[in-house]
Design a protein around this motif. Structure first.
Motif, short mmCIF file in Angstrom:
data_model
loop_
_atom_site.label_atom_id
_atom_site.label_comp_id
_atom_site.label_asym_id
_atom_site.label_seq_id
_atom_site.Cartn_x
_atom_site.Cartn_y
_atom_site.Cartn_z
N LYS A 1 5.49 2.74 -4.93
CA LYS A 1 4.82 3.32 -6.09
C LYS A 1 4.59 2.30 -7.21
O LYS A 1 4.79 2.58 -8.39
CB LYS A 1 5.58 4.53 -6.63
N ASP B 1 1.82 -0.59 -8.97
CA ASP B 1 0.38 -0.82 -9.06
C ASP B 1 0.02 -1.40 -10.42
O ASP B 1 0.81 -1.36 -11.37
CB ASP B 1 -0.36 0.52 -8.87
N TYR C 1 -9.13 7.71 -12.34
CA TYR C 1 -7.87 8.39 -12.06
C TYR C 1 -7.21 8.95 -13.32
O TYR C 1 -6.37 9.84 -13.24
CB TYR C 1 -6.89 7.46 -11.34
N ASP D 1 0.06 1.26 4.24
CA ASP D 1 -0.19 2.48 3.48
C ASP D 1 -1.38 2.30 2.55
O ASP D 1 -1.73 1.19 2.15
CB ASP D 1 1.05 2.85 2.65
N LEU D 2 -1.98 3.42 2.19
CA LEU D 2 -3.14 3.43 1.32
C LEU D 2 -2.91 2.58 0.07
O LEU D 2 -1.91 2.75 -0.62
CB LEU D 2 -3.48 4.87 0.93
N TYR D 3 -3.83 1.66 -0.19
CA TYR D 3 -3.88 0.77 -1.35
C TYR D 3 -2.83 -0.34 -1.35
O TYR D 3 -2.68 -1.04 -2.35
CB TYR D 3 -3.81 1.55 -2.67
N SER E 1 2.34 -1.59 -3.93
CA SER E 1 2.26 -0.47 -2.97
C SER E 1 2.08 0.83 -3.74
O SER E 1 3.03 1.58 -3.93
CB SER E 1 3.53 -0.39 -2.13
N PRO E 2 0.86 1.12 -4.22
CA PRO E 2 0.65 2.30 -5.06
C PRO E 2 1.03 3.63 -4.41
O PRO E 2 1.54 4.51 -5.08
CB PRO E 2 -0.85 2.26 -5.36
N GLU E 3 0.75 3.80 -3.14
CA GLU E 3 0.98 5.08 -2.48
C GLU E 3 2.14 5.04 -1.49
O GLU E 3 2.70 6.08 -1.17
CB GLU E 3 -0.29 5.52 -1.75
N GLY E 4 2.46 3.88 -0.99
CA GLY E 4 3.42 3.78 0.10
C GLY E 4 4.83 3.44 -0.34
O GLY E 4 5.15 3.38 -1.53
#
Length: 181
Positions: free
Chosen positions: A24, A26, A33, A63-65, A160-163
């Motif tokens: 989490k 970023d 957003y 993972d995404l982004y 890792s914004p989402e992962g």
């Protein structure tokens, strides 16, 4: 060099830096957003001249982004990050330019790269972002404006914004300061 948001797990030896990104994390400001994130990992040095910075990046993107590359930063409102970003299962060449609001440009890579050699050059207010293409020539990804300020922070960035995090390797980081013309 010093960290902004030092990751819990990282190491360096000779010409290699290995980072396990924290979940989490970023860098983003407002656009689309509606949130502000300033939690990504940024390992930088301060530069008060024009420069060329290069690095080779190898990531286990999953993972995404998930993202890794080079960042130039004046403050939390003015920065550029560029490199690989993993979107919907595909590696993309990515550049985010932020002047109070972030913008984002991406180009999908038809074949995933094992590694990416990235170069960012500052000439006064102009930032030239290039990558080493399949023919071993630097190809321009983006030309962007960045304000002329007395000093900027320059270095490697990952997040890792989402992962839940991943491992990224930065090889042969090189910063060449250039005298003002």
């Amino acid at each position: 060099m010093q960290w902004l948001n030092e990751p819990a797990h990282w190491s360096s030896s000779s010409n290699r830096i290995i980072v396990n990104t924290s979940p989490k994390t970023d860098f983003w400001r407002i656009t689309h957003y509606g949130f502000i994130r300033d939690s990504g990992h940024f390992y930088f040095e301060r530069v008060d001249t024009d420069f060329v910075v290069e690095v080779e990046i190898t990531g286990s993107y999953k993972d995404l982004y998930d993202q890794a590359g080079i960042m130039i930063r004046f403050d939390e409102n003015h920065w550029i990050k560029t490199g690989i970003e993993y979107v919907d299962g595909v590696q993309h060449l990515s550049a985010v330019v932020t002047h109070d609001y972030s913008d984002w440009s991406v180009t999908p890579l038809l074949k995933p790269l094992v590694s990416l050699r990235l170069r960012v050059e500052r000439r006064k207010e102009a930032i030239h972002i290039s990558y080493l293409d399949a023919s071993s020539k630097y190809a321009l990804l983006r030309l962007a404006y960045f304000p002329i300020v007395p000093e900027v922070q320059v270095g490697i960035v990952c997040a890792s914004p989402e992962g839940n995090g991943y491992e990224v390797v930065f090889d042969n980081y090189r910063l060449i300061k250039q005298s003002a013309a």
